[in-house]
Every structure is written in C-alpha cells, then in structure tokens.
Enzyme design. Structure first.
Site, PDB file in Angstrom:
ATOM      1  N   THR A  24       0.955  -1.469  -0.268  1.00 21.72           N
ATOM      2  CA  THR A  24       0.116   0.293  -0.261  1.00 21.72           C
ATOM      3  C   THR A  24       0.971   1.440  -0.019  1.00 21.72           C
ATOM      4  O   THR A  24       0.990   2.296  -1.226  1.00 21.72           O
ATOM      5  CB  THR A  24      -1.105  -0.033   1.150  1.00 21.72           C
ATOM      6  OG1 THR A  24      -1.598  -1.091   1.284  1.00 21.72           O
ATOM      7  CG2 THR A  24      -1.827   1.817   0.926  1.00 21.72           C
ATOM      8  N   TRP A  66       1.007 -10.172   3.428  1.00 22.07           N
ATOM      9  CA  TRP A  66       0.416  -9.419   2.069  1.00 22.07           C
ATOM     10  C   TRP A  66       1.096  -9.750   0.451  1.00 22.07           C
ATOM     11  O   TRP A  66       0.158  -9.424  -0.462  1.00 22.07           O
ATOM     12  CB  TRP A  66       0.388  -7.756   1.658  1.00 22.07           C
ATOM     13  CG  TRP A  66      -0.706  -6.843   2.724  1.00 22.07           C
ATOM     14  CD1 TRP A  66      -1.526  -5.698   2.479  1.00 22.07           C
ATOM     15  CD2 TRP A  66      -1.028  -7.318   4.092  1.00 22.07           C
ATOM     16  NE1 TRP A  66      -2.237  -5.717   3.347  1.00 22.07           N
ATOM     17  CE2 TRP A  66      -1.710  -6.045   4.131  1.00 22.07           C
ATOM     18  CE3 TRP A  66      -0.953  -7.995   5.373  1.00 22.07           C
ATOM     19  CZ2 TRP A  66      -2.847  -5.829   5.319  1.00 22.07           C
ATOM     20  CZ3 TRP A  66      -0.863  -7.212   6.570  1.00 22.07           C
ATOM     21  CH2 TRP A  66      -2.503  -6.257   6.513  1.00 22.07           C
ATOM     22  N   GLU A 113      -6.549  -9.809   1.377  1.00 23.52           N
ATOM     23  CA  GLU A 113      -7.503 -10.015   0.165  1.00 23.52           C
ATOM     24  C   GLU A 113      -7.369 -10.149  -1.098  1.00 23.52           C
ATOM     25  O   GLU A 113      -7.137  -9.924  -2.072  1.00 23.52           O
ATOM     26  CB  GLU A 113      -7.721  -8.176   0.164  1.00 23.52           C
ATOM     27  CG  GLU A 113      -8.192  -7.421   1.451  1.00 23.52           C
ATOM     28  CD  GLU A 113      -7.985  -5.742   1.162  1.00 23.52           C
ATOM     29  OE1 GLU A 113      -7.621  -5.741   0.446  1.00 23.52           O
ATOM     30  OE2 GLU A 113      -8.160  -5.586   2.176  1.00 23.52           O
ATOM     31  N   GLU A 188     -10.321  -5.701   8.898  1.00 22.46           N
ATOM     32  CA  GLU A 188      -9.731  -5.151   8.373  1.00 22.46           C
ATOM     33  C   GLU A 188     -11.010  -4.151   7.804  1.00 22.46           C
ATOM     34  O   GLU A 188     -11.787  -4.660   6.663  1.00 22.46           O
ATOM     35  CB  GLU A 188      -9.273  -4.876   7.441  1.00 22.46           C
ATOM     36  CG  GLU A 188      -8.558  -3.774   7.153  1.00 22.46           C
ATOM     37  CD  GLU A 188      -7.494  -3.805   5.840  1.00 22.46           C
ATOM     38  OE1 GLU A 188      -6.294  -4.647   5.645  1.00 22.46           O
ATOM     39  OE2 GLU A 188      -6.962  -3.108   4.687  1.00 22.46           O
TER      40      GLU A 188
END
Length: 601
Positions: A24, A66, A113, A188
């Site tokens: 991110t 991630w 995700e 989240e």
C-alpha cells in the site's frame, strides 16, 4: 495506543508478515528473502509488537501476509502451488517471534484480500498442530465472506479455521458465516481520514459491526499514519506521526472513540443479546464480564458525519431523542453508572472527546438519556477509565532541506535507513567485506527475484525520501553496480508517485549501466528518454553520481566531471528524491546527500 486505561488501550494488534513487496505505502522486508535466509530482526514490526506487549501483556497479536518472497512461488505469482512450503514459511515467522523476541502470536491469516485455497489452510493448520502451535488460531480469508460457504460444506476446512474475518463488510455479514458458529471479525476496517468524520465512521462501525453483523472484533487499518502524507491513504491511521525528523505527532479523535469501547471491556467479555438500533437513529451495545460488570456504548452518528471511505454508506437519518434503558437480572440493583462522553462536531465547533461526566443514577434498573446527534456515550460499572495526558509534541517541521547519510549509524539493523521509504525492492544496511575501500557500511538493494505481489509492483526497485514539495534539488550519491553487463542504478528527483502506483512514477531519473552507458528519463519505466550516451561506468567499482534539477533543466556529473547538461525536463515540477535499481539486482549506495529548495512553481 497500547497502555490499558490510558488512551486507545487496544486489545488486538495485527501486523504484516513482510513479504518484500509493495503493500500500500511501501514494501515490508521478509524474514526469508531466500530459502536459506532467515532473519527475525528485519523491519519495525518485531520492535512494535514488543513495545505493545510491554504496555499491555494481554494484547492479542495477529500476523497476516500481504505478499510473499518470489522463491515461494517458484517463478509464479501464486503462493499455493506448494502449500507445505508456504506453511513452513509462515510458521517459521511465528516460531521466530517466540524464539527471538519472546512473542506469542495468537492468530495468523492466509493472504490479505486475495484468493484463499482450502488445501493450503488445512496444511497450515496441520503444520501448526504438528509443531505444537495448537493455540495459534487461523483467521480466514481476510476478504469477503465467500469462505463461509466452503466451510459449511467442508467440515475439515471448518475445523481448520477459528475466526472468519472479512474486510470492510459495511457492518453486514451473511447467513453462511453465522451458521458456522465461528467467531466473526471485521478483520480490516476504517481506512478513513482521522478527522472528525473519520472519528464518526469509527464510532458507528465499532457498534454496528456487532449490531448488524455479529462481528465481535473490528480492526483498524491502519494503526498510525506514520508515512509520507502523499503516499496512498495519507492521514488514515488512528493518529498521525509522520515526521520522525521533528518528533511531531497528532492525537486524533479516533483514539478517544476507541477508548469508549476498549477501556471498559476486555477480550473474553460477552455481548448481551439486547443490543440494537435506537428509535430515531444510532445504536447501542452492552457487554459484561459475567462477574457483575456491565458496559453500554451508545452512538448517534449522522450519515454525513460517519462516512467511511468504503464501502458506500446508504442514506439514513438520526435526530435528537430521549432513550430509556432497562437493566434486568443481576444488573437490576445497580444504583449508578459511570459516564464518559464525546461529541464529534464540524470544523466550525470544537469537539468534546472522551470527557468524564457525573455518574447517572439508576432507579429500579432504569435510566433515561437525552441524546443529541453525533454523540458517543459509555455507561459502565467500571471506575478505571482515564483520559491519559501527554506532553505537547514538538512543533511540526518540514523535512531538512539539506540531508545526508553515510549509512554508518546502523540502528535498527537489517532495515531501511531513516526516512527512506522503499516502494519496490528492499534496501538494507550492509557491511561490505569484499575490497570495500572507503565503503564499509552501505545501503544495499537485496532482492534478486520479483516477489509474489499484492499490488502492481514495479519491475524496478525504488526508495523515496524527502519532501514532496521539493522542486530544485541537487542529489549526490556513491553507487556500486554488482551485476556485470546488465546491472543498472539510478538517482532521481521530483518523483510524483509512490505506493501501489509507484511503477507509474514520473520525475527526472539519471541511470548508469554496467555496459558503460547512461540515460536520463522522465519515468521509472525508462520509456521517456531525454538524453543518453556513454559514461564509462563499470560494474563492481564505486562511482559518484550527481543530479541537479533547477526549473526546467537538469545536468549531471559522474565522479565530479560533467556527464550532461541542459536537459529539458518534462513532467512533474516537484516531488520526492529517490535511489533505485533497474531490476531486482544487488546494488549498493553510500554517502547520499540532497540539497533542496522550494519554489512557487
């Protein structure tokens, strides 16, 4: 953040299991860049978890990947083809946390995700159990609720997963998730500016994630906005501390909204069944420790004052109201409740945040509150709440216009140098033992393989530093290409992109190549070529690069000699400065220095 009965008093702390890729706002280094490499001191997460545990020994720790180092995918951007290898990698992080830092990890996730794989989850559960880590729960799948359907029809998957976690659920769950009987978490949420609207978003979802969706935990992304503001999602932590060079920080409303829940409940408390929506808008929840204590949290956040960045919030109305609450059972005999209060306001009025008010009398188990819009109340039997005080932070200061680093100060080890923000690749302190000359301690780009990515990572490695407003700058840096024939490095100015879109960065880039050539480009991809020629640079030799950008022109020096001049710049007129490599390759940097001036251009 962590100290009980002081500020946010967090119950859960979730960290990224670094995977060497952009996630991110930057890359987080892995504990295993390569299969034969293990280092449990890279990155800031170990330190921060230990600091959290010092303040709250009972805090729950969660790890979630991630991204993953490239070797796990064996050349593919996919971590599940060899589930035993991926499970070994994740479990090694959990074991390393205990072995090197005495940290017990309570929960671990799958892949943030991204698609889940039922076989991998079962292998991960088996690996944890085989190594005596039965107490580590698996949270899955950190996306939406799709995994719940698979768990309903697959009892082995259902047994492997302890918590069903969804991201940004909009306070809603699905029937399949509820039917599993598992704990449901918003694993989240928030991701919203930490202004008054952000505080309202947080107040609303902390209550309504349970009222509407049976979720017993809500985890904020992120903890502290401690990254350059112009990176994606700037100012979206619970508080802000984005100037390590000045020490300035800002305690924002979400800290005190958090305290309304966390200071008066604990993991292991139980939600009462009598929770819900107020007649004229807003919501209330009640929790008990089943030892005589009760805490009630009420919020009356209006639509426009509680919008989260995602998902879209349907329209609703809230108006002033009187609300009467009736306490039954063991709470019927209570005589009073402690009261804590917040009022979130627009910029025109000053908010009231986490203020202790006079206790409210309870008569025959009943009390009535006059509720206005955009308020938060906590009513509790506990008397331990505190609005912790702190000294005034240092004044905000811009990044120093003259900055240099010879990388000789190596604290903490195995991490990026101060203020450098890796956007692709990993730049680490390095001790040069092979004919170092004057370059014993350097900064080295250490990845030689593209990781399994979470975002659209660049194929070049880049680390940015400085002030985004910088326009006219002079950058000097010693560089060392380690890859013969094909290696390359760059220094750059006016970088306009970071985070997930870093691969699209524009600016002024001075590249030198191991084949003895150079080029000046206006983009990281190297497609917009402004000048090119011969340089005489060789691999495995130190060279000094200088790039000066002023107004609409740039010139460059190599080892103090003019390399080019009067290059007409195109693209952004301000941005960060940067160092980097043309691919995932070993390269070193030393004696970095930048001098900058800000113009009105």
């Amino acid at each position: 953040m962590f100290k009980p009965n002081f500020g946010a008093s967090l119950h859960i702390f979730k960290v990224e299991i670094g995977g060497d890729a952009q996630t991110t706002d930057g890359t987080e280094p892995s504990h295993m860049h390569y299969p034969d490499d293990q280092n449990y001191f890279r990155g800031y997460e170990w330190w921060l978890m230990k600091e959290a545990k010092k303040r709250n020994p009972n805090i729950k720790l969660v790890g979630l990947p991630w991204a993953f180092p490239g070797w796990i995918g064996n050349g593919k951007n996919w971590p599940y083809d060899f589930p035993d290898v991926t499970a070994y990698y994740v479990v090694s992080w959990i074991i390393g946390a205990k072995q090197y830092h005495d940290l017990d990890i309570d929960y671990v996730g799958i892949w943030n995700e991204r698609a889940f794989d039922a076989t991998y989850i079962k292998v991960l559960r088996h690996t944890l159990d085989r190594l005596g880590l039965n107490n580590v729960g698996i949270i899955a799948a950190d996306g939406q609720w799709e995994i719940a359907h698979d768990m309903v029809v697959d009892p082995y998957l259902n047994d492997a997963v302890q918590i069903i976690g969804a991201h940004y659920p909009g306070t809603l769950t699905v029937e399949d998730a509820v039917s599993t009987g598992k704990k449901l978490w918003s694993s989240e949420d928030y991701s919203t500016f930490n202004d008054e609207i952000g505080g309202g978003c947080w107040a609303r979802i902390l209550n309504q994630n349970y009222v509407n969706g049976n979720m017993t935990s809500t985890i904020s992304w992120n903890l502290v906005a401690s990254y350059y503001e112009q990176l994606p999602f700037g100012l979206e932590g619970l508080m802000t501390a984005k100037e390590p060079w000045s020490g300035n920080y800002i305690v924002s409303s979400p800290i005190w909204i958090t305290a309304h829940t966390t200071q008066f409940t604990q993991p292991g408390w139980f939600y009462l069944k009598t929770v819900g929506h107020l007649e004229k808008g807003g919501s209330y929840v009640a929790l008990t420790d089943r030892m005589g204590n009760i805490t009630i949290i009420i919020e009356t956040m209006s639509h426009d004052h509680s919008v989260c960045i995602r998902p879209p919030l349907p329209k609703f109305n809230v108006s002033a109201q009187n609300a009467t609450f009736k306490l039954d059972g063991s709470f019927n005999d209570l005589k009073s409740l402690q009261v804590w209060y917040s009022k979130l306001c627009t910029n025109a009025t000053k908010p009231t945040l986490f203020t202790k008010k006079a206790a409210i009398p309870v008569k025959d188990g009943s009390f009535t509150l006059e509720l206005n819009v955009d308020e938060v109340y906590t009513l509790t039997t506990l008397k331990t709440g505190q609005k912790g005080s702190y000294p005034n932070p240092p004044e905000s200061q811009p990044f120093p216009r003259k900055y240099k680093d010879d990388f000789n100060v190596r604290n903490p080890p195995f991490s990026e140098a101060p203020y450098f923000a890796d956007q692709s690749g990993v730049f680490e302190y390095f001790t040069n033992t092979s004919d170092p000359g004057d370059h014993v301690f350097t900064l080295r780009q250490v990845l030689t393989q593209r990781p399994i990515t979470w975002a659209t990572d660049s194929y070049q490695a880049i680390s940015v530093i400085g002030d985004y407003s910088w326009s006219n700058v002079t950058i000097t840096c010693d560089v060392y290409i380690e890859t013969p024939d094909t290696g390359s490095v760059f220094i750059a100015a006016r970088i306009d992109q970071g985070g997930s879109p870093a691969y699209l960065a524009k600016g002024i880039f001075l590249w030198v190549f191991a084949d003895g050539t150079y080029k000046v480009t206006a983009d990281l991809l190297g497609k917009i070529i402004l000048r090119k020629g011969l340089s005489g640079v060789r691999a495995r030799h130190w060279h000094t690069l200088t790039l000066r950008v002023e107004g609409c022109t740039a010139y460059g020096l190599l080892n103090g000699n003019l390399l080019f001049k009067d290059v007409l710049t195109v693209g952004p007129m301000h941005g960060w400065v940067a160092i980097g490599t043309g691919s995932f390759e070993f390269a070193q940097f030393d004696n970095f220095m930048v001098e900058a001036e800000v113009t009105d251009t």
